[in-house]
Every structure is written in structure tokens, then in C-alpha cells.
Design a protein around this motif. Structure first.
Motif, mmCIF file in Angstrom:
data_model
loop_
_atom_site.group_PDB
_atom_site.id
_atom_site.type_symbol
_atom_site.label_atom_id
_atom_site.label_comp_id
_atom_site.label_asym_id
_atom_site.label_seq_id
_atom_site.Cartn_x
_atom_site.Cartn_y
_atom_site.Cartn_z
ATOM 1 N N PRO A 118 22.552 0.863 11.039
ATOM 2 C CA PRO A 118 23.425 -0.099 10.374
ATOM 3 C C PRO A 118 22.717 -1.390 9.951
ATOM 4 C CG PRO A 118 24.613 0.964 12.136
ATOM 5 C CD PRO A 118 23.170 1.422 12.248
ATOM 6 N N GLY A 119 22.889 -1.714 8.673
ATOM 7 C CA GLY A 119 22.276 -2.906 8.082
ATOM 8 C C GLY A 119 20.942 -2.646 7.419
ATOM 9 N N ALA A 120 20.281 -1.564 7.762
ATOM 10 C CA ALA A 120 18.987 -1.231 7.148
ATOM 11 C C ALA A 120 19.230 -0.617 5.770
ATOM 12 C CB ALA A 120 18.206 -0.266 8.022
ATOM 13 N N PHE A 121 18.274 -0.846 4.860
ATOM 14 C CA PHE A 121 18.405 -0.291 3.523
ATOM 15 C C PHE A 121 17.056 0.215 3.032
ATOM 16 C CE2 PHE A 121 17.544 -4.801 2.728
ATOM 17 C CZ PHE A 121 16.533 -4.747 1.782
ATOM 18 N N ALA A 122 17.141 1.099 2.049
ATOM 19 C CA ALA A 122 15.962 1.597 1.342
ATOM 20 C C ALA A 122 16.280 1.570 -0.147
ATOM 21 C CB ALA A 122 15.617 3.011 1.784
ATOM 22 N N VAL A 123 15.318 1.098 -0.927
ATOM 23 C CA VAL A 123 15.451 1.042 -2.382
ATOM 24 C C VAL A 123 14.521 2.103 -2.963
ATOM 25 C CG1 VAL A 123 15.072 -0.342 -4.459
ATOM 26 C CG2 VAL A 123 15.928 -1.437 -2.352
ATOM 27 N N PHE A 124 15.059 2.916 -3.853
ATOM 28 C CA PHE A 124 14.267 3.906 -4.569
ATOM 29 C C PHE A 124 14.361 3.587 -6.046
ATOM 30 C CE2 PHE A 124 15.630 5.770 -0.609
ATOM 31 C CZ PHE A 124 14.397 6.070 -0.055
ATOM 32 N N LEU A 125 13.242 3.226 -6.622
ATOM 33 C CA LEU A 125 13.173 2.868 -8.031
ATOM 34 C C LEU A 125 13.183 4.132 -8.882
ATOM 35 C CD1 LEU A 125 10.534 0.039 -7.627
ATOM 36 C CD2 LEU A 125 13.005 -0.217 -7.933
ATOM 37 N N PRO A 126 13.478 4.021 -10.172
ATOM 38 C CA PRO A 126 13.478 5.209 -11.018
ATOM 39 C C PRO A 126 12.167 5.997 -10.879
ATOM 40 C CG PRO A 126 14.438 3.372 -12.196
ATOM 41 C CD PRO A 126 13.873 2.812 -10.905
ATOM 42 N N GLY A 127 12.317 7.303 -10.700
ATOM 43 C CA GLY A 127 11.175 8.194 -10.561
ATOM 44 C C GLY A 127 10.739 8.448 -9.135
#
Length: 156
Positions: A118-127
């Protein structure tokens, strides 16, 4: 890919467009957790967010996906999951486009594993390939907020 925690946003090194989304008062962990399940499209925003439950599964049962036109910000609201990710594109001409801009990769070179709590995130950019909702031990129901940010916002 970028990883971080909503309670420590300055440490994540987010691009301005993504930081401006996650620093909104209605995007705190408490605010997102309190929001009803479903699609949320704030007025005047080019991005949207889907909030709701999902089921983790063994890694062998999960697909690897990527997008061309959207970045994902995947925020864990309740429960935990492992997301496996790649550091280079796996895109192939024969990849299945399961939904608009949701491509399923046939290769599985995913050397990075990210545990979301909870509260953690991951960003995945296009590709960037990612395999979400992998169970840590036993399968479980989690609750996530998945922001979809158009590529054009990142290219400003």
C-alpha cells in the motif's frame, strides 16, 4: 520505469507531468483508497484512473504487456503484488493487441521485480514491458489505482 511511494514523492524523480498528478490532494493514498471503484476522469484532465480490485496469480499465469500511447502509474491501495518488468522493449510485429493500446508481448525477458505494498507505485512509460499482478506467495485480491497518462503529456 520509475518506482516510489506516495508518501515520499520527491525521492522518485518523477517527470513534472507525473509529479503534478500524484501531488494532487485527490491522489493521496487516503483519497484514492476512499474513492469508489471504477473509472475516474477528473474534469479538465487528459489522464484517467481506474480504481478497483484485481486478483494476483502465479507468475506463469500472467501476461506481459506494454503500451505505445499511454504511460501507466500503478498504485497499490490494499494488498501486495509483484510486478516483473523489462528494461528494453520486447515489441514484435506479431504481438497481439488485446485492447486498444494493450499489447501482449510474446517474449519474457523481465529482469526487474518490484514488490508493491500500500502506497507504493510503479510507472511504466510507453514501450516498457511489465507483468503485473504476480502473486508473492498465495493468490490474493488486491485493490489498485492504475492511472493512464497519454504520451503527449510526457513529451511537453
Amino acid at each position: 520505469m520509475i518506482i516510489g511511494h506516495l508518501n515520499a514523492l520527491p525521492l522518485a524523480g518523477l517527470p513534472t507531468a507525473l509529479l503534478s498528478i500524484l501531488t494532487r490532494a485527490d491522489c493521496t493514498l487516503a483519497a484514492l483508497a476512499a474513492r469508489d471503484d471504477g473509472r475516474w476522469l477528473p474534469e479538465g484532465c487528459a489522464w484517467f484512473c481506474h480504481i478497483g480490485p484485481a486478483q494476483t496469480q502465479p507468475q506463469t499465469q500472467r501476461h506481459t504487456e506494454y503500451h505505445h500511447q499511454w504511460a501507466d502509474i500503478q498504485v497499490m491501495l490494499a494488498g501486495s503484488e509483484m510486478i516483473n518488468a523489462g528494461v528494453q522493449s520486447l515489441a514484435q510485429p506479431q504481438d497481439e493487441e488485446r485492447k486498444p493500446d494493450l499489447f501482449i508481448a510474446t517474449g519474457a525477458a523481465l529482469p526487474v521485480s518490484i514488490k508493491l505494498t500500500p502506497g507504493a507505485f510503479a510507472v511504466f512509460l510507453p514501450g516498457e514491458p511489465h507483468q503485473a499482478l504476480c502473486a508473492l506467495d498465495d493468490s490474493m485480491t488486491v485493490r489498485k489505482a492504475v492511472f493512464k497518462v497519454p504520451r503527449a503529456l510526457l513529451e511537453v
